[in-house]
Design a protein around this motif. Sequence first.
Motif, PDB file in Angstrom:
ATOM      1  N   LEU A   1       0.815  -1.218   0.000  1.00 56.77           N
ATOM      2  CA  LEU A   1       0.000   0.000   0.000  1.00 56.77           C
ATOM      3  C   LEU A   1       0.845   1.264   0.000  1.00 56.77           C
ATOM      4  O   LEU A   1       0.326   2.374  -0.129  1.00 56.77           O
ATOM      5  CB  LEU A   1      -0.921   0.010   1.234  1.00 56.77           C
ATOM      6  CG  LEU A   1      -2.003  -1.068   1.259  1.00 56.77           C
ATOM      7  CD1 LEU A   1      -2.683  -1.108   2.612  1.00 56.77           C
ATOM      8  CD2 LEU A   1      -3.025  -0.806   0.154  1.00 56.77           C
ATOM      9  N   VAL A   2       2.156   1.121   0.153  1.00 52.24           N
ATOM     10  CA  VAL A   2       3.014   2.300   0.344  1.00 52.24           C
ATOM     11  C   VAL A   2       2.950   3.244  -0.856  1.00 52.24           C
ATOM     12  O   VAL A   2       3.069   4.452  -0.718  1.00 52.24           O
ATOM     13  CB  VAL A   2       4.474   1.874   0.668  1.00 52.24           C
ATOM     14  CG1 VAL A   2       5.177   1.276  -0.535  1.00 52.24           C
ATOM     15  CG2 VAL A   2       5.281   3.044   1.204  1.00 52.24           C
ATOM     16  N   SER A   3       2.691   2.699  -2.046  1.00 44.88           N
ATOM     17  CA  SER A   3       2.676   3.537  -3.244  1.00 44.88           C
ATOM     18  C   SER A   3       1.263   4.002  -3.600  1.00 44.88           C
ATOM     19  O   SER A   3       1.046   4.531  -4.683  1.00 44.88           O
ATOM     20  CB  SER A   3       3.256   2.742  -4.419  1.00 44.88           C
ATOM     21  OG  SER A   3       2.515   1.559  -4.585  1.00 44.88           O
ATOM     22  N   GLU A   4       0.305   3.808  -2.666  1.00 44.69           N
ATOM     23  CA  GLU A   4      -1.103   4.167  -2.910  1.00 44.69           C
ATOM     24  C   GLU A   4      -1.592   3.623  -4.244  1.00 44.69           C
ATOM     25  O   GLU A   4      -1.958   4.362  -5.163  1.00 44.69           O
ATOM     26  CB  GLU A   4      -1.277   5.686  -2.842  1.00 44.69           C
ATOM     27  CG  GLU A   4      -0.874   6.224  -1.485  1.00 44.69           C
ATOM     28  CD  GLU A   4      -1.172   7.713  -1.309  1.00 44.69           C
ATOM     29  OE1 GLU A   4      -1.523   8.368  -2.303  1.00 44.69           O
ATOM     30  OE2 GLU A   4      -1.052   8.177  -0.170  1.00 44.69           O
ATOM     31  N   PRO A   5      -1.619   2.290  -4.371  1.00 43.08           N
ATOM     32  CA  PRO A   5      -1.942   1.677  -5.666  1.00 43.08           C
ATOM     33  C   PRO A   5      -3.414   1.858  -6.057  1.00 43.08           C
ATOM     34  O   PRO A   5      -4.270   2.024  -5.195  1.00 43.08           O
ATOM     35  CB  PRO A   5      -1.643   0.196  -5.431  1.00 43.08           C
ATOM     36  CG  PRO A   5      -1.823  -0.002  -3.962  1.00 43.08           C
ATOM     37  CD  PRO A   5      -1.362   1.277  -3.327  1.00 43.08           C
ATOM     38  N   ASP A   6      -3.669   1.820  -7.366  1.00 41.19           N
ATOM     39  CA  ASP A   6      -5.046   1.849  -7.866  1.00 41.19           C
ATOM     40  C   ASP A   6      -5.713   0.489  -7.712  1.00 41.19           C
ATOM     41  O   ASP A   6      -6.923   0.397  -7.582  1.00 41.19           O
ATOM     42  CB  ASP A   6      -5.051   2.236  -9.349  1.00 41.19           C
ATOM     43  CG  ASP A   6      -4.613   3.679  -9.546  1.00 41.19           C
ATOM     44  OD1 ASP A   6      -4.855   4.470  -8.619  1.00 41.19           O
ATOM     45  OD2 ASP A   6      -4.026   3.994 -10.593  1.00 41.19           O
ATOM     46  N   ILE A   7      -4.900  -0.560  -7.786  1.00 44.51           N
ATOM     47  CA  ILE A   7      -5.436  -1.915  -7.629  1.00 44.51           C
ATOM     48  C   ILE A   7      -4.530  -2.663  -6.652  1.00 44.51           C
ATOM     49  O   ILE A   7      -3.310  -2.614  -6.776  1.00 44.51           O
ATOM     50  CB  ILE A   7      -5.439  -2.693  -8.962  1.00 44.51           C
ATOM     51  CG1 ILE A   7      -6.168  -1.921 -10.062  1.00 44.51           C
ATOM     52  CG2 ILE A   7      -6.063  -4.072  -8.776  1.00 44.51           C
ATOM     53  CD1 ILE A   7      -6.012  -2.538 -11.454  1.00 44.51           C
ATOM     54  N   LEU A   8      -5.145  -3.339  -5.675  1.00 46.28           N
ATOM     55  CA  LEU A   8      -4.364  -4.175  -4.767  1.00 46.28           C
ATOM     56  C   LEU A   8      -4.632  -5.639  -5.128  1.00 46.28           C
ATOM     57  O   LEU A   8      -5.773  -6.088  -5.155  1.00 46.28           O
ATOM     58  CB  LEU A   8      -4.766  -3.906  -3.316  1.00 46.28           C
ATOM     59  CG  LEU A   8      -3.971  -4.662  -2.253  1.00 46.28           C
ATOM     60  CD1 LEU A   8      -2.502  -4.264  -2.278  1.00 46.28           C
ATOM     61  CD2 LEU A   8      -4.551  -4.416  -0.862  1.00 46.28           C
ATOM     62  N   ILE A   9      -3.559  -6.346  -5.449  1.00 44.06           N
ATOM     63  CA  ILE A   9      -3.662  -7.736  -5.889  1.00 44.06           C
ATOM     64  C   ILE A   9      -3.192  -8.653  -4.771  1.00 44.06           C
ATOM     65  O   ILE A   9      -2.060  -8.526  -4.299  1.00 44.06           O
ATOM     66  CB  ILE A   9      -2.795  -7.947  -7.151  1.00 44.06           C
ATOM     67  CG1 ILE A   9      -3.371  -7.119  -8.301  1.00 44.06           C
ATOM     68  CG2 ILE A   9      -2.709  -9.416  -7.519  1.00 44.06           C
ATOM     69  CD1 ILE A   9      -2.568  -7.221  -9.584  1.00 44.06           C
ATOM     70  N   LEU A  10      -4.061  -9.552  -4.320  1.00 43.08           N
ATOM     71  CA  LEU A  10      -3.705 -10.438  -3.202  1.00 43.08           C
ATOM     72  C   LEU A  10      -3.824 -11.891  -3.634  1.00 43.08           C
ATOM     73  O   LEU A  10      -4.912 -12.346  -4.005  1.00 43.08           O
ATOM     74  CB  LEU A  10      -4.639 -10.192  -2.019  1.00 43.08           C
ATOM     75  CG  LEU A  10      -4.670  -8.766  -1.457  1.00 43.08           C
ATOM     76  CD1 LEU A  10      -6.087  -8.251  -1.457  1.00 43.08           C
ATOM     77  CD2 LEU A  10      -4.078  -8.720  -0.076  1.00 43.08           C
ATOM     78  N   ASP A  11      -2.712 -12.606  -3.608  1.00 39.52           N
ATOM     79  CA  ASP A  11      -2.715 -14.013  -4.003  1.00 39.52           C
ATOM     80  C   ASP A  11      -2.725 -14.881  -2.759  1.00 39.52           C
ATOM     81  O   ASP A  11      -1.742 -14.919  -2.026  1.00 39.52           O
ATOM     82  CB  ASP A  11      -1.477 -14.299  -4.866  1.00 39.52           C
ATOM     83  CG  ASP A  11      -1.603 -15.586  -5.668  1.00 39.52           C
ATOM     84  OD1 ASP A  11      -2.661 -16.258  -5.537  1.00 39.52           O
ATOM     85  OD2 ASP A  11      -0.665 -15.929  -6.400  1.00 39.52           O
ATOM     86  N   GLU A  12      -3.836 -15.543  -2.518  1.00 36.60           N
ATOM     87  CA  GLU A  12      -3.993 -16.403  -1.335  1.00 36.60           C
ATOM     88  C   GLU A  12      -3.581 -15.680  -0.049  1.00 36.60           C
ATOM     89  O   GLU A  12      -2.662 -16.126   0.642  1.00 36.60           O
ATOM     90  CB  GLU A  12      -3.129 -17.668  -1.471  1.00 36.60           C
ATOM     91  CG  GLU A  12      -3.369 -18.458  -2.749  1.00 36.60           C
ATOM     92  CD  GLU A  12      -4.444 -19.518  -2.588  1.00 36.60           C
ATOM     93  OE1 GLU A  12      -4.919 -19.728  -1.449  1.00 36.60           O
ATOM     94  OE2 GLU A  12      -4.827 -20.115  -3.604  1.00 36.60           O
ATOM     95  N   PRO A  13      -4.261 -14.583   0.291  1.00 41.37           N
ATOM     96  CA  PRO A  13      -3.767 -13.760   1.397  1.00 41.37           C
ATOM     97  C   PRO A  13      -3.716 -14.456   2.758  1.00 41.37           C
ATOM     98  O   PRO A  13      -2.867 -14.104   3.566  1.00 41.37           O
ATOM     99  CB  PRO A  13      -4.733 -12.571   1.434  1.00 41.37           C
ATOM    100  CG  PRO A  13      -5.929 -13.010   0.670  1.00 41.37           C
ATOM    101  CD  PRO A  13      -5.450 -13.979  -0.341  1.00 41.37           C
ATOM    102  N   THR A  14      -4.573 -15.435   3.005  1.00 42.61           N
ATOM    103  CA  THR A  14      -4.568 -16.006   4.365  1.00 42.61           C
ATOM    104  C   THR A  14      -4.159 -17.471   4.411  1.00 42.61           C
ATOM    105  O   THR A  14      -4.286 -18.107   5.453  1.00 42.61           O
ATOM    106  CB  THR A  14      -5.961 -15.872   5.040  1.00 42.61           C
ATOM    107  OG1 THR A  14      -6.886 -16.707   4.337  1.00 42.61           O
ATOM    108  CG2 THR A  14      -6.434 -14.439   5.040  1.00 42.61           C
ATOM    109  N   THR A  15      -3.666 -18.003   3.288  1.00 43.49           N
ATOM    110  CA  THR A  15      -3.257 -19.406   3.293  1.00 43.49           C
ATOM    111  C   THR A  15      -2.111 -19.611   4.271  1.00 43.49           C
ATOM    112  O   THR A  15      -1.154 -18.844   4.280  1.00 43.49           O
ATOM    113  CB  THR A  15      -2.836 -19.841   1.880  1.00 43.49           C
ATOM    114  OG1 THR A  15      -3.974 -19.717   1.038  1.00 43.49           O
ATOM    115  CG2 THR A  15      -2.359 -21.285   1.848  1.00 43.49           C
ATOM    116  N   GLY A  16      -2.228 -20.639   5.091  1.00 43.83           N
ATOM    117  CA  GLY A  16      -1.162 -20.951   6.029  1.00 43.83           C
ATOM    118  C   GLY A  16      -1.248 -20.200   7.349  1.00 43.83           C
ATOM    119  O   GLY A  16      -0.383 -20.355   8.205  1.00 43.83           O
ATOM    120  N   LEU A  17      -2.291 -19.387   7.542  1.00 44.13           N
ATOM    121  CA  LEU A  17      -2.416 -18.653   8.805  1.00 44.13           C
ATOM    122  C   LEU A  17      -3.402 -19.356   9.738  1.00 44.13           C
ATOM    123  O   LEU A  17      -4.323 -20.040   9.285  1.00 44.13           O
ATOM    124  CB  LEU A  17      -2.902 -17.228   8.545  1.00 44.13           C
ATOM    125  CG  LEU A  17      -1.989 -16.345   7.694  1.00 44.13           C
ATOM    126  CD1 LEU A  17      -2.576 -14.939   7.611  1.00 44.13           C
ATOM    127  CD2 LEU A  17      -0.575 -16.300   8.269  1.00 44.13           C
TER     128      LEU A  17
END
Lengths: 308, 270
Positions: free
Chosen positions: A151-167
């Motif tokens: 998020l540091v670059s204030e993106p227009d689109i945030l892409i999340l690949d399997e964000p919670t796998t393994g948690l």
Amino acid sequence: MSENLIDVRGLTKKFGDFTAVNGIDFHVRKSESFGLLGPNGAGKSTTMRIIAATSQRTSGEVSILGKDPELEGPQIRAHLGVVPQQDNLDIQLTVSENLYVYGRYFGLSRKFINSKIDDLLEFAQLEEKRDVKVEALSGGMKRRLTIARALVSEPDILILDEPTTGLDPQARHILWDRLFRLKEDGVTLLITTHYMDEAEQLCDRLIVMDKGSIMAEGSPSELIRKHATREVLEVRFGSERNKVIASGLEQFCDRIEVLPDRILLYADDGEAVLESIVGAGHSPNTSLVRRSSLEDVFLRLTGRSLIE
Amino acid sequence: MTLTDSSRKISRFGARYVLEARLRNMFKFIWVIAAISFLNPLLYLISFGVGIGSLITSNMGENGIDGVSYLTFVAPALLASAAIQGAMDEAIFPTINGFKWSKIFYGMNATPQTGSTIASGVFLTVLVRTTISVLAYSFVLYLFGAMDSPHAYLAVPIAILSGASFGAVMMAFASRVTNEDLFFTIVGRFLFGPMFLFSGTFYPLASLPIGLQFIGWISPLWHATELGRYATYGHSISPTMVMTHLLVILIMLVLGLLSAFKQFSKRLTK
């Protein structure tokens, strides 16, 4: 620029003889939270890497923010935030240093990044870990840092690949809460997952993928309405008897699925079905009535469950 | 909320930001690097220059090897090998780490950075690290009186150039590594070891049987050592050989960099 931030038509990706993605179409609108749901090997991550402009497609058309990722990769990547399946943090550096150097990769000024670090740490609930080396963080903390970093670059689109796998479950819920906050703030999210509960919670609209193809598309509730009944009755008669008894139960419900450990009876009123099968002389060892979920949709579409 | 497009700036200056991050990493280990940079020459010079040197002096006289003392003879070779060793560490570990261990290169590549800017940044770090190693080593050599000739300072850029050249080649190899255990075995036992021992480091290459001299010819260390000796004590080599040594080092530098750049981009967009 068209209204769609992401436009994918006939996208195909082959690795040698293997077709990982087979002619898929979808689009994502601004401020939408869009999901790719499917089991491992469905082609989700491959699709994501092509959209993130880090992998070349075999054929089809892809437009991200009105640009072709094959021709203008760096220009597109300047406007994306990417959370990969596997964290790739700089493990020798501290939490705040990771945010700093990542902002620098985008060419952002020291002043700008430093003005953002406090907010990002607060967002990731890592204020107290600011000067701790990444090596020492738990899996959930690393994941939250990777999201904050994206998020540091204030993106227009945030892409999340399997964000919670393994948690673990607690870490997942903290993460969902964070992602939900982004969604409320109007950030356009593109998420892959093989967890149906994650897709139901976070996605406005999603595609169900299997073996490189799209099986269905819609909002979670639309998909459930279309491909499943309102409720499901799960009954268990013991693994040997399930199959034998199942044929006698078909008349009581709209549709039946026999799994190795249980039988699923689809109907709008699960309790009523339970009453009628008990009335007919069946006595299941256990029974449970629940609402239909995306898991049931997937089972209906592919004959398999999401997590095998 | 969109920030201005930074990709143009990154395609030109992106390597600078990769260098910045790499230096932050490097400075976490600055005391280790400093200790190695100063202790290494001290130990080598005492054992070879002074220890073995006194043996050679008692047998062959004060200026028994190539017309100079053994310490003076061995110093440029040790300087070049320190440059190469430092460059190798900084080229190999961050590259394998970036692709395999922490996969940080993939994180960088998700920004406007590209395979080329990332490879340039890593190479710039190799240059910085090599320069630190060479300056520290030269300082110790100076204290031992092995840098007394008027042109001795030329050994410094020669060593840095040789380190950079070898570093570029090692980056090219390291960026292709999938099995790092095997790679480290090969580099340690079959590359650096023989190179250190058979490049005319401790005795003139010509004193080896001709069949073994070829190790020196293909070794950047030998070329660097010959040039270093030419600078520090006027070791007599023809201008043609000076050009040949320089050319070999430059060709390795260019080929190494081209190959590394290509492979970085290829592996990151697979």
